[in-house]
Write an enzyme that holds these catalytic residues in place. Structure first.
Site, PDB file in Angstrom:
ATOM      1  CG  HIS A 173      94.465  34.915  32.217  1.00 58.13           C
ATOM      2  ND1 HIS A 173      94.644  34.169  33.374  1.00 58.13           N
ATOM      3  CD2 HIS A 173      93.690  35.987  32.567  1.00 58.13           C
ATOM      4  CE1 HIS A 173      94.007  34.767  34.369  1.00 58.13           C
ATOM      5  NE2 HIS A 173      93.417  35.861  33.917  1.00 58.13           N
ATOM      6  CB  CYS A 230      97.742  28.855  33.081  1.00 60.19           C
ATOM      7  SG  CYS A 230      97.401  29.662  34.662  1.00 60.19           S
TER       8      CYS A 230
END
Length: 369
Positions: A173, A230
């Protein structure tokens, strides 16, 4: 004078002006205040002041200061012979699944396996030169905690020599937060990677990644960062970002004028998507990597592009190939989330991003790790 009768010299950080008493047997130290890397070199004549922005300077009790120059930092190893046993290629491969959590990822372990295989089979890395951090490791020092990732980044660049090739790979992440220092980011946000313990220990900001593995790069050392997360477009805070659609480089230097470059080396980053975009796991493309398994779309597109061009490819062709693979994924329902599929109509709204510490011709420079 010190108690031993020697001059009590300190090093002044050129970025935050903090004075630090160095350990003279070390090649460089990290400023405890701003994390700037400060080289420790032999003293230069007082009339020579050609230190780069962000370097340190010596300050003695007698008040005289002498600069640490980029050229003198090369002299640290100029008359030393590199050990024959030393590995010229090193890599840190980090995959975080966040297992047993609502935000767990399914493809990161497969990503790490695919990258390790590619580095060893295609680019000549040996297993001893690859440090892997996943939640599956038995050695607690290899769990992708914030502390362990920080130590792995330091290990990657430690004692590097001209000609070394370094690789940092992260699959997990990523988030973006309001900038820590005003004027440090063009968009006002810091990009981050999330260790497995980020909810407790915090994220690792792009500023810190830059200070740990970009700023210390000496002349002749090349670093490639491949980040499948991301908001990772400028995760290394490199000053030049390649605009794929316009076919030219854009200026990513911070408005504050802070130095984000290297000490003469080359840093290149390939990121999953732009700072404002999200990346996704996908099973639509993974048959050629791990049959029937999840994988990061960016990782798949990177590995696929390299494997399809055994004779080599330029950076321009690599980026084009990765974009083409993402477009192929958009032809199917490829997102590993029904929620994301509904919001983005089952399309990967991500475009791989190339950034660099130096501007180069992407259509002529060969990609090599």
């Amino acid at each position: 004078m010190s108690s031993a009768g020697k001059p009590d010299y300190k090093i002044r950080c050129g970025q935050c002006e903090q004075q630090i008493r160095p350990i003279w047997t070390m090649q460089a130290i990290r400023c405890p205040c701003c994390h700037n890397i400060i080289p420790i070199t032999r003293m230069q004549p007082a009339n020579q002041d050609n230190s780069p922005t962000g370097a340190g300077s010596l300050s003695g009790s007698a008040g005289n200061r002498q600069s640490l120059s980029r050229s003198s930092s090369k002299g640290l190893s100029g008359d030393m012979k590199m050990p024959e046993s030393r590995l010229r290629k090193r890599a840190v491969l980090c995959g975080v699944t966040y297992r047993k959590r609502k935000y767990k990822l399914k493809g990161t372990l497969n990503d790490v396996k695919a990258m390790k295989q590619l580095l060893m089979e295609r680019f000549g890395f040996v297993e001893e030169s690859i440090r892997i951090l996943t939640e599956e490791e038995k050695d607690q020092r290899r769990i992708p905690t914030k502390k362990n990732i920080q130590e792995a980044l330091d290990w990657l660049v430690q004692d590097s020599w001209s000609g070394d090739s370094l690789v940092f790979y992260f699959s997990g992440h990523g988030l973006r937060v309001p900038e820590n220092t005003e004027g440090d980011e063009l968009d006002g946000f810091d990009e981050t990677i999330c260790p497995v313990d980020f909810t407790k220990e915090g994220m690792i900001l792009d500023d810190e990644i830059n200070s740990r593995i970009v700023r210390p790069l000496k002349e002749g050392v090349t670093l490639h960062a491949i980040v499948d997360s991301c908001h990772s477009g400028t995760i290394l805070d490199l000053p030049n970002v390649y605009d794929y659609k316009l076919g030219k480089w854009s200026d990513n230097r911070p408005p504050s004028g802070a130095t984000k470059g290297t000490m003469g080396g080359l840093a290149i980053s390939l990121s999953a998507c732009a700072d404002a975009e999200i990346a996704a796991d996908t099973s639509a493309l993974t048959g050629k990597i791990v049959s029937g398994a999840m994988s990061g779309a960016m990782t798949y597109s990177f590995v696929d592009a390299v494997r399809k061009n055994p004779a080599g490819l330029t950076y321009g062709k690599l980026v084009r190939s990765m974009h083409e693979v993402i477009e192929e994924a958009n032809k199917s329902n490829c997102l590993n989330s029904s929620f994301l599929s509904r919001i983005f109509h089952a399309k990967l709204l991500q475009e791989p991003v190339l950034s660099s510490s130096e501007i180069f011709d992407v259509n002529s420079k060969k990609f090599e790790l």
